[in-house]
Design an enzyme around this catalytic site. Sequence first.
Site, PDB file in Angstrom:
ATOM      1  N   SER A   1      -5.076   5.494   5.349  1.00 34.87           N
ATOM      2  CA  SER A   1      -4.851   4.049   5.406  1.00 34.87           C
ATOM      3  C   SER A   1      -4.501   3.447   4.055  1.00 34.87           C
ATOM      4  O   SER A   1      -3.662   2.567   3.951  1.00 34.87           O
ATOM      5  CB  SER A   1      -6.098   3.334   5.936  1.00 34.87           C
ATOM      6  OG  SER A   1      -6.367   3.730   7.262  1.00 34.87           O
TER       7      SER A   1
ATOM      8  N   GLN B   1     -12.446  -6.788   8.808  1.00 34.43           N
ATOM      9  CA  GLN B   1     -11.664  -5.858   7.977  1.00 34.43           C
ATOM     10  C   GLN B   1     -10.835  -6.566   6.898  1.00 34.43           C
ATOM     11  O   GLN B   1     -10.175  -5.917   6.102  1.00 34.43           O
ATOM     12  CB  GLN B   1     -10.690  -5.050   8.852  1.00 34.43           C
ATOM     13  CG  GLN B   1     -11.264  -4.578  10.170  1.00 34.43           C
ATOM     14  CD  GLN B   1     -12.334  -3.530   9.986  1.00 34.43           C
ATOM     15  OE1 GLN B   1     -12.076  -2.462   9.460  1.00 34.43           O
ATOM     16  NE2 GLN B   1     -13.554  -3.841  10.405  1.00 34.43           N
TER      17      GLN B   1
ATOM     18  N   GLU C   1     -19.206   3.781   0.168  1.00 34.81           N
ATOM     19  CA  GLU C   1     -18.515   3.071  -0.916  1.00 34.81           C
ATOM     20  C   GLU C   1     -19.342   3.005  -2.198  1.00 34.81           C
ATOM     21  O   GLU C   1     -18.787   3.043  -3.298  1.00 34.81           O
ATOM     22  CB  GLU C   1     -18.103   1.666  -0.469  1.00 34.81           C
ATOM     23  CG  GLU C   1     -16.982   1.646   0.575  1.00 34.81           C
ATOM     24  CD  GLU C   1     -17.453   1.994   1.976  1.00 34.81           C
ATOM     25  OE1 GLU C   1     -18.677   1.941   2.230  1.00 34.81           O
ATOM     26  OE2 GLU C   1     -16.614   2.340   2.829  1.00 34.81           O
TER      27      GLU C   1
ATOM     28  N   ASP D   1      -6.773  -6.542  13.374  1.00 36.90           N
ATOM     29  CA  ASP D   1      -8.101  -5.944  13.181  1.00 36.90           C
ATOM     30  C   ASP D   1      -9.206  -6.977  12.988  1.00 36.90           C
ATOM     31  O   ASP D   1     -10.389  -6.680  13.157  1.00 36.90           O
ATOM     32  CB  ASP D   1      -8.093  -4.976  11.993  1.00 36.90           C
ATOM     33  CG  ASP D   1      -7.527  -3.614  12.370  1.00 36.90           C
ATOM     34  OD1 ASP D   1      -7.534  -3.298  13.577  1.00 36.90           O
ATOM     35  OD2 ASP D   1      -7.073  -2.891  11.481  1.00 36.90           O
TER      36      ASP D   1
ATOM     37  N   ARG E   1      -1.310  -4.386   4.125  1.00 39.35           N
ATOM     38  CA  ARG E   1      -0.839  -3.467   5.158  1.00 39.35           C
ATOM     39  C   ARG E   1       0.603  -3.690   5.618  1.00 39.35           C
ATOM     40  O   ARG E   1       1.344  -2.727   5.763  1.00 39.35           O
ATOM     41  CB  ARG E   1      -1.769  -3.496   6.363  1.00 39.35           C
ATOM     42  CG  ARG E   1      -1.313  -2.474   7.415  1.00 39.35           C
ATOM     43  CD  ARG E   1      -2.344  -2.183   8.453  1.00 39.35           C
ATOM     44  NE  ARG E   1      -2.513  -3.283   9.388  1.00 39.35           N
ATOM     45  CZ  ARG E   1      -3.284  -3.234  10.456  1.00 39.35           C
ATOM     46  NH1 ARG E   1      -3.972  -2.129  10.721  1.00 39.35           N
ATOM     47  NH2 ARG E   1      -3.410  -4.258  11.256  1.00 39.35           N
TER      48      ARG E   1
ATOM     49  N   ARG F   1       0.840  -1.212   0.000  1.00 41.25           N
ATOM     50  CA  ARG F   1       0.000   0.000   0.000  1.00 41.25           C
ATOM     51  C   ARG F   1       0.875   1.262   0.000  1.00 41.25           C
ATOM     52  O   ARG F   1       0.532   2.264  -0.622  1.00 41.25           O
ATOM     53  CB  ARG F   1      -0.966  -0.002   1.192  1.00 41.25           C
ATOM     54  CG  ARG F   1      -0.299   0.048   2.542  1.00 41.25           C
ATOM     55  CD  ARG F   1      -1.284   0.311   3.673  1.00 41.25           C
ATOM     56  NE  ARG F   1      -0.625   0.176   4.967  1.00 41.25           N
ATOM     57  CZ  ARG F   1      -1.071   0.726   6.082  1.00 41.25           C
ATOM     58  NH1 ARG F   1      -2.174   1.440   6.076  1.00 41.25           N
ATOM     59  NH2 ARG F   1      -0.418   0.544   7.206  1.00 41.25           N
TER      60      ARG F   1
END
Lengths: 321, 291
Positions: A43, A127, A64, A123, A173, A16
């Site tokens: 994020s 998620q 979204e 998380d 991530r 990312r």
Amino acid sequence: MDIGKSIGLEYGAATRDAFGEALEKLGHENQNIVVVDGDVSDSTRTQAFRETFPERFFNVGIAESNLVGVASGLAASGKQALASSFAVFLLCNAYDQIRMSIAYPHLDVKLVGSHSGISLGEDGASQMAIEDLALAASLPNFTVLVPADEQAAAWATRAMFEHEGPVYLRTGRPDAPKVYSSDTRFEIGKAVRVRDGDDVTIIACGLMVAAALEAAQHLSNKGIEARVLDMHAVKPLDQIAVIKAANETGAIVTAEEHTITGGLGAAVAQVVVKEHPVPVGFVAIMDTYAESGDPNDLFKKYGLSPEHIIHEVESVIDKKA
Amino acid sequence: MPQTTDLNRHSIGELQRISHKLSQQIIEITTKAGSGHPSSSLSMIDILTGLYFSGVMNYDPKRPDWPERDRFILSKGHGAPGLYVTLAEAGYFDPALLSTLRETDSPIEGHPNMRVLPGVEASTGSLGQGLSIGLGHALAARVDGRHYRVYVLIGDGESDEGQIWEATMAAAKYQVDNLTLILDYNKFQQTGPVEEVMPALTPPGDKWRAFGWYTHEIDGHDMNKVVSSLEMMKSVVNQPQIIIANTKKGKGLSPFEANDTNRLHGKALSEDQAKTAIAELDAMYAKLEGA
């Protein structure tokens, strides 16, 4: 994470991060790029683009469906529109909008889903996108890219804007082990052979490419030479590379950070069964949701560790004709 | 800069004549196809007539991709027959194609497909999505420094969709004054009156006003009001606008109105019913002419 560390792979940025950096760079070169955000730019890492090009950045809030629709309209009026959110919210929440407003009219929208897979860790399942590849790949007209490391993510970011039509790019991530050296460029739809071998082929995408390299190294110590293919485009799948692997190595194991249904393994199996049947094994998340926890622990618990790849390789080699 | 505004600038009387013709075509092509949504098409046909033929919109049917064109997006995609007859009348394609509605190999599909028919700005048929797409077009105009306007037509039942309200909020945030939303407020959705299916949606004006929109309510079958309100919206600054157009499904025709429980939603008229409806349309128009 510790994937690849036992074979000395160095860690680079998360995919990312590399995406966000590449996007901002491209923003200077390509004035036609606009970015739509669902209030998660810090994020997803579209934040750098937001700061440099505020007039070409739209935060439509945590919405979204609208995010996807606005990107569709921007694209229909000639912009190269990128819509980004957590993969799970983008694909799962706005699926019909993606289908109707992007895939069906074949518009030039780039969807980038971050926080994919169980490497998201603490998380938890709500998620973690583990169905996103199946969802995106099942849409006619869509290209689906899963970069393995920072170099691949930077490349994929550029490639998706050079490609005309809808693209889904999956990012993650955690910092990713480096598979490629700098200035890597490859072609959408062409797998990259990152390790040679003739006894078996491991076809992987995303973080699992590093896991496959780690597994291959340990297999080599046992006298099994595994070819490793980075199938960075799950769609269009490099069928030629798959058929070649089946023909030349006689056994295949796929490895993906995704549910076993409808992702890389399913796509590879479809080609193998039709074109050159050989034993195929699957390393994937079985038909289950994961949980919160340390990513390394989750990879072990949900079947994605290099040890799982080794086990699967030994199992398909036993079945070789 | 080429504009076809003047070519399409018709008097109110002429607009009524066009609406009459288009209404008749809606009934004819859906009856021939044996399916489709004539009632939902008829409720909005005066609005579409006003939009396309009063000179309100800039467009060039010979260049459907002209970047400066005004855009019209039919969000309630099941109103496709109404859009098709309008686009054919505007010159986007040969009106002879209309009779192929819903047939295999015809671009006149059951719901609008922007890839096969010129003049269709968005592929719709899944409700609630057109306003977001329109907002995207409106923002693209801002990024590119263009001056086109975007018109989106939604249904009242369609407003059950949460995405309508996501887009409503975002349009207000970005103060897109080149975006005009038209609510075809015909009071019915598939299984019954809107005020029974989703009572909180009425009255609609209050909702959009609360989100910061410029709102204006009209009789959606009064051609004078349709045209003047569309013109008025062009002078609104820093606010998206909504025209709440009070309309009737089936527009006063007995085969539809006899079914006040909305049983004719999404159904074509039989040949006999179509004959009755067209005769009534002719009478209604003759009355307008006489007035």
